[in-house]
Write an enzyme that holds these catalytic residues in place. Sequence first.
Site, PDB file in Angstrom:
ATOM      1  N   HIS A 122      84.732  23.216  50.723  1.00 28.95           N
ATOM      2  CA  HIS A 122      83.273  23.014  50.690  1.00 28.95           C
ATOM      3  C   HIS A 122      82.775  23.076  52.134  1.00 28.95           C
ATOM      4  O   HIS A 122      82.562  22.060  52.795  1.00 28.95           O
ATOM      5  CB  HIS A 122      82.901  21.672  50.060  1.00 28.95           C
ATOM      6  N   ASP A 166      78.136  24.055  45.163  1.00 32.07           N
ATOM      7  CA  ASP A 166      78.272  25.459  45.562  1.00 32.07           C
ATOM      8  C   ASP A 166      78.270  26.352  44.317  1.00 32.07           C
ATOM      9  O   ASP A 166      77.654  27.413  44.301  1.00 32.07           O
ATOM     10  CB  ASP A 166      79.577  25.642  46.348  1.00 32.07           C
TER      11      ASP A 166
END
Length: 329
Positions: free
Chosen positions: A188, A160
């Site tokens: 996440h 990410d």
Amino acid sequence: MTQAPVNVTVTGAAGQIGYALLFRIASGQLLGPDTPVKLRLLEIPQAVKAAEGTAMELEDGAFPLLAGTDIFDDPKQAFAGANVALLVGARPRTKGMERADLLEANGGIFKPQGEAINAGAADDIKVLVVGNPANTNALIAQSNAPDVPAERFTAMTRLDHNRALAQLAKKLGVSVADIKKLTIWGNHSASQYPDIFHAEVAGKNAAEAVNDEKWLAEEFIPTVAKRGAAIIEARGASSAASAASAAIDHVHTWVNGTAEGDWTSMAIPSDGSYGVPEGLISSFPVTTKNGKYEIVQGLEISEFSRTRIDASVAELGEERDAVRKLGLI
Ligand code: NAD
Ligand code: LMR
């Protein structure tokens, strides 16, 4: 080679991420060009043959740093003596499966793996969980390894982080190397919060350089948070090479340190910093040095950021409650 090989255990070794990951570990990109590695691959019995095929290819790579590859279908054996463990293998969500079913199925994987790490890993074990839901799978493994310091269990939000670097660099027409101090907060999952308010671009504040809150709220944040789904839509399979690359980055940074004047994002057990309940495995801005990480302290959190961090952390709290109810932690 003077140094003894470092034992690296990789689960889900015959999967897509495994295939992209193992060759990079063998080439020295995980731990550095002077560190020999021994691979210990864990798979389920049905996939052991495929893992053997990958091991044959590893042999054919003639990597000078690869001191050997062993394959196991028993977690106790696979984690025995492990210095680094990459927990990639997980049960994917299939049609009709509720989130609770997914957590339960993964509990069946990460509980015994946590127990096996507790029983036999090396004293300096460092664990990265990649398999989804990564933060909560890491919590399950950590909770079942009471003799291992909790901070050795981490989950991956580096993908990410890298996605956010790439999107911001594209927007500003700069190189990813020009961007420092970006942060992924939380889970996440689509609730994660990529934060550019403390980031710097060529020495200037990134949010000021962007100067476009609409782009931030309506394009940047959702693009980064939903990138995994966009990759699945485009490839017909979830991200693999970029995930493997991020796993390499995560462990390399943990072991070798962050650059002066920069930080990275890692999901780690919270110590209560920034109002994240202690014990939740949540993503924070961290610096690393000598194989240890520290949460960057003292950052001012605006209302815009607070709401988004809180939402992602609340989701982690719900996942923790669900696995607690299932008796997994
Ligand atoms: P994959 O299905 O190709 O491979 C998974 C492998 O794990 C399979 O070979 C399977 O046999 C193995 N496995 C299943 N249970 C196991 C067990 N108990 N022990 C050992 N091995 C086991 O999946 P993939 O594309 O390699 O992805 C792996 C995981 O990583 C998925 O959960 C995926 O959602 C997740 N992922 C996470 C991120 C992240 O940023 N955190 C990014 C991408 C993918
Ligand atoms: C990703 O971020 O690419 C993956 O976590 C997506 C997924 O659901 O496997």
